[in-house]
Design an enzyme around this catalytic site. Structure first.
Site, short mmCIF file in Angstrom:
data_model
loop_
_atom_site.label_atom_id
_atom_site.label_comp_id
_atom_site.label_asym_id
_atom_site.label_seq_id
_atom_site.Cartn_x
_atom_site.Cartn_y
_atom_site.Cartn_z
N ASP A 109 -17.81 -69.10 -45.53
CA ASP A 109 -18.48 -68.37 -44.47
C ASP A 109 -19.98 -68.23 -44.80
OD1 ASP A 109 -17.64 -66.58 -41.96
OD2 ASP A 109 -19.08 -65.40 -43.10
N ASP B 283 -8.27 -73.04 -39.63
CA ASP B 283 -9.45 -72.25 -39.29
C ASP B 283 -10.14 -72.86 -38.08
OD1 ASP B 283 -11.63 -70.58 -39.19
OD2 ASP B 283 -12.68 -71.51 -40.87
N HIS C 272 -9.35 -68.51 -41.73
CA HIS C 272 -10.77 -68.47 -42.07
C HIS C 272 -11.00 -67.80 -43.42
CE1 HIS C 272 -15.05 -68.61 -41.47
NE2 HIS C 272 -15.15 -67.30 -41.62
#
Length: 297
Positions: free
Chosen positions: A119, A244, A273
């Site tokens: 991320d 994801d 995710h």
């Protein structure tokens, strides 16, 4: 600059989180919290979280990585976790986050690091690799990227709008939704812990608007970072999740463009995710493979 520090009591008795807090003050008087576990002379692994999480995200990886012989450093980005949280949205930018983390690395004089990121940890971490490649020995990348002006995927555009306009921003429930398992109420509360007030969530809510998709001020910096990564020949392993919707397929760019990715055993991890909640053992195995590849090259 008005700074918010989450009260220590918010972090008492969190599940699977026995780590004593460590702090380092960087320029401007901002205090960065980090976990530092393992032998001081072991190879460092820098575990960088994203948004809206904090170092707690890596709780299932820290111990196994230490047991594998690494020194683990897991900082909280400014605005997250136990790190200081400027309350003015204007204090934050993508470039500023990179600069803050660069100061933290230089103050600790970290070298020979393996970056483990996901991320926003990838957006910031890969910029750091590009800016200071001599301090990094390799990269294990999951569910992240380094966008340079591409159109926003529909799933991300929805997330960006939600983070900006939703009257509520329930961090723990957001993480729960992005993990392919049901977190316990105590785990959800641990993700909520750093953000007891609406104002304390300013960074968590503003970060999606900084992602350089479309016409964004950070695109030139991203292109310079990509140019540096296209010269990075140290081990670079992609271990993206198989479920994801936000980052699916993003590993292909790195496998194609980063020299260090060639010949690596890239793999799919099992989960969503927030892969650290689903396949922490697979992510630690990727870190071990990066270290082994660095020895053999």
């Amino acid at each position: 600059m008005t700074i918010y520090r989450t009260p220590d009591a918010r972090f008492a008795a969190l599940p699977d989180w026995p780590y004593a807090p460590k702090y380092l003050e960087i320029d401007g008087g901002l205090r960065v919290h980090h976990v530092d576990e393992g032998a001081a002379d072991a190879q460092p692994v820098l575990m960088l979280h994203g948004e809206p999480t904090w170092a707690y995200l890596y709780r299932k990886m820290i111990g196994p990585a230490v047991d594998a012989g690494f020194r683990v450093l897991a900082p909280d980005l400014i605005g997250f976790g136990r790190s200081d949280k400027p309350l003015d949205a204007g204090a934050y930018s993508y470039a500023q986050q990179v600069a803050w983390m660069r100061q933290w690395i230089e103050e600790l004089d970290l070298k020979n690091m393996i970056l483990a990121c996901q991320d926003w940890g990838s957006l910031i971490g890969l910029r750091l690799v590009a800016e200071m490649p001599d301090r990094f020995a390799g990269v294990a990348l999951s569910n992240g990227g380094l966008p340079e002006g591409q159109p926003a995927p529909r799933a991300f555009a929805i997330w960006r709008a939600f983070s900006r306009y939703s009257p509520v921003f329930p961090v723990g429930r957001i993480v729960n939704a992005g993990a392919k398992r049901q977190l316990t109420p105590e785990e959800i509360a641990a993700y909520d812990a750093p953000f007891p007030t609406r104002a304390s969530k300013v960074a968590a809510r503003i970060f999606p608007s900084f992602v350089p998709l479309g016409d964004n001020v950070a695109v030139p910096d991203q292109k310079r970072a990509w140019a540096a990564l296209e010269r990075f020949d140290k081990p670079f392993l992609c271990c993206f999740a198989n479920s994801d919707p936000i980052t699916r397929g993003g590993d292909a760019l790195f496998i194609e463009r980063v020299p260090g990715a060639h010949g690596m055993a890239h793999r799919a991890l099992h989960g969503g995710h927030f892969i650290q909640e689903n396949d922490p053992d697979g992510f630690v195995a990727a870190i071990r493979d990066v270290a082994a590849a660095g020895i053999s090259r």
